[in-house]
Each structure stands twice: as C-alpha cells, then as structure tokens.
Design a protein around this motif. Structure first.
Motif, PDB file in Angstrom:
ATOM      1  N   SER A 125       0.851  -1.181   0.000  1.00  0.00           N
ATOM      2  CA  SER A 125       0.000   0.000   0.000  1.00  0.00           C
ATOM      3  C   SER A 125       0.892   1.237   0.000  1.00  0.00           C
ATOM      4  CB  SER A 125      -0.905   0.006   1.233  1.00  0.00           C
ATOM      5  OG  SER A 125      -1.802  -1.077   1.200  1.00  0.00           O
ATOM      6  N   GLY A 126       0.577   2.187  -0.872  1.00  0.00           N
ATOM      7  CA  GLY A 126       1.381   3.397  -0.929  1.00  0.00           C
ATOM      8  C   GLY A 126       1.001   4.238  -2.128  1.00  0.00           C
ATOM      9  N   VAL A 127       1.850   5.208  -2.435  1.00  0.00           N
ATOM     10  CA  VAL A 127       1.590   6.099  -3.572  1.00  0.00           C
ATOM     11  C   VAL A 127       2.578   5.852  -4.709  1.00  0.00           C
ATOM     12  CG1 VAL A 127       0.505   7.874  -2.151  1.00  0.00           C
ATOM     13  CG2 VAL A 127       2.990   7.948  -2.539  1.00  0.00           C
ATOM     14  N   GLY A 128       3.535   4.920  -4.493  1.00  0.00           N
ATOM     15  CA  GLY A 128       4.411   4.520  -5.592  1.00  0.00           C
ATOM     16  C   GLY A 128       5.754   5.213  -5.654  1.00  0.00           C
ATOM     17  N   ILE A 129       6.245   5.706  -4.514  1.00  0.00           N
ATOM     18  CA  ILE A 129       7.564   6.344  -4.535  1.00  0.00           C
ATOM     19  C   ILE A 129       8.536   5.590  -3.628  1.00  0.00           C
ATOM     20  CG2 ILE A 129       6.705   8.662  -5.072  1.00  0.00           C
ATOM     21  CD1 ILE A 129       7.020   9.361  -2.113  1.00  0.00           C
ATOM     22  N   THR A 130       9.794   5.573  -4.044  1.00  0.00           N
ATOM     23  CA  THR A 130      10.873   5.036  -3.221  1.00  0.00           C
ATOM     24  C   THR A 130      11.785   6.201  -2.883  1.00  0.00           C
ATOM     25  OG1 THR A 130      10.773   2.902  -4.361  1.00  0.00           O
ATOM     26  CG2 THR A 130      12.768   3.378  -3.106  1.00  0.00           C
ATOM     27  N   VAL A 131      12.062   6.375  -1.579  1.00  0.00           N
ATOM     28  CA  VAL A 131      12.830   7.549  -1.163  1.00  0.00           C
ATOM     29  C   VAL A 131      14.104   7.151  -0.425  1.00  0.00           C
ATOM     30  CG1 VAL A 131      10.767   8.978  -1.001  1.00  0.00           C
ATOM     31  CG2 VAL A 131      11.582   7.762   1.029  1.00  0.00           C
ATOM     32  N   ARG A 132      15.044   8.084  -0.405  1.00  0.00           N
ATOM     33  CA  ARG A 132      16.306   7.904   0.323  1.00  0.00           C
ATOM     34  C   ARG A 132      16.603   9.200   1.070  1.00  0.00           C
ATOM     35  NH1 ARG A 132      19.871   7.854  -3.740  1.00  0.00           N
ATOM     36  NH2 ARG A 132      20.256  10.072  -3.414  1.00  0.00           N
ATOM     37  N   ALA A 133      16.909   9.072   2.353  1.00  0.00           N
ATOM     38  CA  ALA A 133      17.182  10.254   3.163  1.00  0.00           C
ATOM     39  C   ALA A 133      18.463  10.946   2.689  1.00  0.00           C
ATOM     40  CB  ALA A 133      17.302   9.869   4.635  1.00  0.00           C
ATOM     41  N   GLU A 134      18.418  12.257   2.541  1.00  0.00           N
ATOM     42  CA  GLU A 134      19.598  13.033   2.173  1.00  0.00           C
ATOM     43  C   GLU A 134      20.557  13.111   3.362  1.00  0.00           C
ATOM     44  OE1 GLU A 134      19.876  15.125  -1.341  1.00  0.00           O
ATOM     45  OE2 GLU A 134      19.431  12.984  -1.102  1.00  0.00           O
ATOM     46  N   GLU A 135      21.841  13.039   3.103  1.00  0.00           N
ATOM     47  CA  GLU A 135      22.841  13.054   4.174  1.00  0.00           C
ATOM     48  C   GLU A 135      22.815  14.359   4.970  1.00  0.00           C
ATOM     49  OE1 GLU A 135      26.697  12.123   2.728  1.00  0.00           O
ATOM     50  OE2 GLU A 135      26.165  10.099   2.052  1.00  0.00           O
ATOM     51  N   ASP A 136      22.432  15.451   4.322  1.00  0.00           N
ATOM     52  CA  ASP A 136      22.406  16.730   5.027  1.00  0.00           C
ATOM     53  C   ASP A 136      21.104  16.958   5.786  1.00  0.00           C
ATOM     54  OD1 ASP A 136      20.618  17.181   3.006  1.00  0.00           O
ATOM     55  OD2 ASP A 136      21.728  18.820   2.055  1.00  0.00           O
ATOM     56  N   GLY A 137      20.187  15.948   5.730  1.00  0.00           N
ATOM     57  CA  GLY A 137      18.947  16.050   6.479  1.00  0.00           C
ATOM     58  C   GLY A 137      17.925  16.985   5.868  1.00  0.00           C
ATOM     59  N   SER A 138      18.121  17.393   4.617  1.00  0.00           N
ATOM     60  CA  SER A 138      17.235  18.369   3.979  1.00  0.00           C
ATOM     61  C   SER A 138      15.893  17.796   3.549  1.00  0.00           C
ATOM     62  CB  SER A 138      17.938  18.995   2.771  1.00  0.00           C
ATOM     63  OG  SER A 138      18.287  17.989   1.824  1.00  0.00           O
ATOM     64  N   GLY A 139      15.776  16.484   3.569  1.00  0.00           N
ATOM     65  CA  GLY A 139      14.534  15.862   3.135  1.00  0.00           C
ATOM     66  C   GLY A 139      14.787  14.457   2.623  1.00  0.00           C
ATOM     67  N   LEU A 140      13.850  13.958   1.833  1.00  0.00           N
ATOM     68  CA  LEU A 140      13.944  12.604   1.293  1.00  0.00           C
ATOM     69  C   LEU A 140      13.939  12.666  -0.230  1.00  0.00           C
ATOM     70  CD1 LEU A 140      11.319  11.199   3.769  1.00  0.00           C
ATOM     71  CD2 LEU A 140      13.697  10.505   3.740  1.00  0.00           C
ATOM     72  N   ARG A 141      15.012  12.166  -0.826  1.00  0.00           N
ATOM     73  CA  ARG A 141      15.156  12.196  -2.273  1.00  0.00           C
ATOM     74  C   ARG A 141      14.373  11.039  -2.900  1.00  0.00           C
ATOM     75  NH1 ARG A 141      16.658  16.427  -4.941  1.00  0.00           N
ATOM     76  NH2 ARG A 141      18.417  16.669  -3.467  1.00  0.00           N
ATOM     77  N   ILE A 142      13.568  11.321  -3.891  1.00  0.00           N
ATOM     78  CA  ILE A 142      12.816  10.269  -4.583  1.00  0.00           C
ATOM     79  C   ILE A 142      13.742   9.605  -5.592  1.00  0.00           C
ATOM     80  CG2 ILE A 142      10.877   9.784  -6.130  1.00  0.00           C
ATOM     81  CD1 ILE A 142       9.355  11.998  -4.764  1.00  0.00           C
ATOM     82  N   VAL A 143      13.975   8.311  -5.409  1.00  0.00           N
ATOM     83  CA  VAL A 143      14.899   7.586  -6.278  1.00  0.00           C
ATOM     84  C   VAL A 143      14.168   6.735  -7.310  1.00  0.00           C
ATOM     85  CG1 VAL A 143      16.747   7.575  -4.583  1.00  0.00           C
ATOM     86  CG2 VAL A 143      15.106   5.701  -4.605  1.00  0.00           C
ATOM     87  N   ASP A 144      12.877   6.506  -7.105  1.00  0.00           N
ATOM     88  CA  ASP A 144      12.121   5.723  -8.088  1.00  0.00           C
ATOM     89  C   ASP A 144      10.635   6.039  -7.947  1.00  0.00           C
ATOM     90  OD1 ASP A 144      12.031   3.502 -10.128  1.00  0.00           O
ATOM     91  OD2 ASP A 144      10.745   2.605  -8.603  1.00  0.00           O
ATOM     92  N   VAL A 145       9.943   6.048  -9.086  1.00  0.00           N
ATOM     93  CA  VAL A 145       8.491   6.243  -9.110  1.00  0.00           C
ATOM     94  C   VAL A 145       7.883   5.073  -9.879  1.00  0.00           C
ATOM     95  CG1 VAL A 145       6.579   7.721  -9.827  1.00  0.00           C
ATOM     96  CG2 VAL A 145       8.733   8.747  -9.061  1.00  0.00           C
ATOM     97  N   ALA A 146       7.018   4.311  -9.219  1.00  0.00           N
ATOM     98  CA  ALA A 146       6.415   3.135  -9.845  1.00  0.00           C
ATOM     99  C   ALA A 146       5.500   3.549 -10.992  1.00  0.00           C
ATOM    100  CB  ALA A 146       5.626   2.327  -8.819  1.00  0.00           C
ATOM    101  N   MET A 147       5.579   2.798 -12.089  1.00  0.00           N
ATOM    102  CA  MET A 147       4.779   3.091 -13.261  1.00  0.00           C
ATOM    103  C   MET A 147       3.285   2.965 -12.954  1.00  0.00           C
ATOM    104  SD  MET A 147       5.041   1.295 -17.036  1.00  0.00           S
ATOM    105  CE  MET A 147       6.807   1.597 -17.047  1.00  0.00           C
ATOM    106  N   ASP A 148       2.493   3.904 -13.427  1.00  0.00           N
ATOM    107  CA  ASP A 148       1.035   3.926 -13.276  1.00  0.00           C
ATOM    108  C   ASP A 148       0.611   3.926 -11.804  1.00  0.00           C
ATOM    109  OD1 ASP A 148      -1.539   4.127 -14.344  1.00  0.00           O
ATOM    110  OD2 ASP A 148      -1.881   1.973 -14.184  1.00  0.00           O
ATOM    111  N   SER A 149       1.415   4.514 -10.951  1.00  0.00           N
ATOM    112  CA  SER A 149       1.074   4.667  -9.539  1.00  0.00           C
ATOM    113  C   SER A 149       0.460   6.054  -9.336  1.00  0.00           C
ATOM    114  CB  SER A 149       2.327   4.528  -8.682  1.00  0.00           C
ATOM    115  OG  SER A 149       3.238   5.586  -8.962  1.00  0.00           O
TER     116      SER A 149
END
Length: 382
Positions: A101-125
C-alpha cells in the motif's frame, strides 16, 4: 422485593455463564493436554488477571494476549517462527502477493537532512499519474516537515492520509515547489528485473520468491533469449526467499528430469517434488551472498548440484526450514517451522551453515566483483 429478585436472577445468570465458561475451558484443556494442559491454561488466565487487576498502569487485555502469543513462539527458539497481529498479518499477506500500500515512490534520506530524495516512481502509480519524478526532494507530508525523517517515517505519514489522500510537498530539479494530493492504493511490486549485459549475457535479478516470481522470471528469460542472449546470470543476492511453489516452478522449468525438492516432517517422513524432462540448456550462473535466504539459497544449491549453473559470491545464510502460516480467530496468525528441507543431493543447508558457491568472492566497495566474475566466466565460455 421485585428489585432484589431481578438482581438475584441476573447474578445467578452471570455465575452460571462464568461456571459454564470455566468448565468448557477446563474440559478443553484436559481433553487436549490432560492435567498438565489444564494447569497451563489456568496459570495463563491467572497471570493475565493479576496483571489487569494489579499492574501499576492500566493495560488492555488484547495487549496481554498479543504478548502471550509472541512469548509462546519465542519459546521455540526458532528465528524463522513468529506471531503476527491482525495488522501485521494483513501486511504479510500483501507482501506474499508482491503487493504494498502506498503512492508509488521510493525515497532515500539526504545526508544533510534536507529531506527525502525520490529515487524511483512506480509506473502507473498515484505519484506517477500526478507527475512526480525521480530526483525530486520530498520536503513535507501533509505539511509535516520531512527534514531529518527516515524512509519508514515518511511511509507511515503517507499511509496515515487515509481515503481523503495525503498532500506531498516537493522540490523539483530547479528547486521550485511542486505539490500534489495523492490517495494511497494497493500496488503491485516488481520482483524480477532483467537486462542485457555485454557479450550478449542476460541478467535476471530476483528480489524474492513470492507470488508470480517464477512466471515473471521465465518471461524475462524468454525475452532475453529472443534478443540473442548466449548466457544467463540469475542474481538472488539479498533475496529473503518466499513460496515453495514459486521456487519449484522455476526449477522445474530450468532443470532436467529428477528430484528438485525434498522435505521431511517431524517424524522424518519425506515428501519429494520432481522436475519433468523439459528443461532449458544454456550457460548459466547464479549470484548469492550472506543475505540469500531459504528459497534463494536452495535455488543456487539445486542449480549447482545438477551442474546447470556456476555459482559466485559469498556463503549463504543456511535456512533449511520451511514454515506454514496459521490464521487465528482474532485476525492474527502464527508462522512457524513445520518441516526441514534437503537439496537434491540430500544436503541440509542449515546443518552445514549455508550454501558455499564454487567461486567465493567478497564485495569490494562499490565495485561488483561478484557480478564481474560471473560475467567474465560466461563470456569466456562462449
């Protein structure tokens, strides 16, 4: 008098119900466990009642029941057995179906703590349909800042959005704000990835052996062969295993006629699954590592014992135990080991501490020496 009569009747009814319940519990325990079983049931009841009545803080009976069930399974001292609450069981069923269950994004925390970088977006999500792109920075979920948050914390925040959806605030590559409201839904997880490498060597990554893995792996194999592949690398590193049916379906399609899976129950009775004569003959290699579990390490061992593939990487985990899941009346489930399994040559991978590949190669930083060795082996052989 009439009031006292009603109270007396109610009291007698309650006493009768309590006695009936106690008698039923006692008879059940005695029937299935004798006097010892009755003692255990009564001790468990007494302990729960004492905690509910006397513990310094209020405690819910459901929480105690969950704890008792977890304690029972923990007492087995088997790392592969566990209890699941109703919520955990529902998540497990989605995982076994290769869904989430989700919205179809895979994220990775930025080392500087500025947020979460989206590394993948599932097709048709939902995210894909809204125009979210890989590379964007997720800065807030429903206006809750994501600075310093983990990927799991972001997932919990997104799923808390419910039917009305959840607002994502992102920054695009130009650092311009991009906002969208997404409704989480059940998405299909891709467990098989394939590509053609140099030298016309096909590469198939299998991330688990859950629902539809065998079918998708075989489709990927046929696609690569159609594109002219002269060899195949199966990568099951980091694969936690999965369904026996998916493992044997893939082995049956690849291997020639013979025994491909042997299991034994607590009495030592064996059950054997066989492969038919149809098979795929071409140079193959399998990659494994210390995080290849269960079906993944068995796959490598069977391919090696049949002489069907060279194996590369590090020694696997050694989980030669099969589990079954039993649902409970409260919506939870018990998942525990019910069988041992052996490779086609009757090797217990648990007893020998895992499967050791023919070519033991340790990882070296960012360089994938294991994949490079398998690729070189297949190229040289052709």
């Amino acid at each position: 008098m009439k009031k006292h009569s009603v109270l007396l009747t109610v009291a007698l009814c309650l006493l009768s119900a309590a006695l009936t319940f106690a008698l039923c519990v006692g008879l059940f325990a005695y029937r299935f466990g004798g006097k010892e079983g009755l003692r255990e049931v009564l001790s468990l009841r007494d302990a729960m009642q004492l905690i509910e009545d006397r513990f310094v803080e209020p405690v819910e009976g459901e929480k105690l029941t969950d704890g008792a069930l977890r304690g029972m399974v923990n007492a087995l001292e088997d790392p592969w057995s566990y209890y699941m609450s109703a919520e955990e069981y529902a998540e497990y069923m989605d995982y076994a179906a290769n869904q989430y269950s989700g919205v179809g994004i895979t994220v990775r925390a930025e080392e500087d703590g500025s947020g979460l970088r989206i590394v993948d977006v599932a097709m048709d999500s939902p995210a894909d349909r809204a125009g979210v792109l890989a590379g964007m920075l997720l800065t807030a979920v429903d206006d809750e800042p994501m600075q310093g948050k983990t990927a799991d914390q972001a997932r919990e925040a997104i799923l808390a959005g419910g039917e009305d959806g959840v607002k994502l605030t992102l920054l695009d590559e130009n650092e311009e704000v991009f906002s969208c409201t997404l409704v989480p839904e059940v998405l299909q997880k891709q467990a098989v990835f394939a590509e053609m490498l140099e030298g016309d060597i096909g590469y198939i990554k299998i991330t688990n052996f859950e629902a539809d893995t065998a079918e998708n792996a075989l489709k990927a194999l046929e696609t690569l062969r159609g594109e002219g592949s002269v060899g195949i690398i199966f990568d099951v590193r980091g694969n936690p295993g999965g369904k026996l049916s998916e493992l044997t379906a893939l082995l049956d399609a690849l291997l020639p006629e013979g025994e491909i899976f042997i299991s034994s129950d607590r009495e030592g009775n064996e059950s054997i699954i066989y492969s038919d004569e149809a098979c795929i003959r071409m140079p193959m290699a399998v990659l494994v590592d210390e995080n290849s579990y269960s079906a993944a390490e068995y796959f490598a061992a069977a391919m090696s014992e049949y002489g069907w593939a060279e194996t590369f990487g590090a020694q696997t985990t050694g989980k030669a135990r099969g589990q079954m899941t039993f649902s409970l009346s409260d919506g939870g489930a018990l998942h525990f080991s019910t069988m041992k399994y052996l490779t086609p040559e009757r090797v217990d991978l648990s007893a020998q501490g895992g499967f050791a590949p023919e070519h033991v190669i340790e990882r070296n930083g960012e360089d994938d020496l294991q994949l490079e060795a398998a690729l070189a082996f297949l190229i040289e052989g052709n």
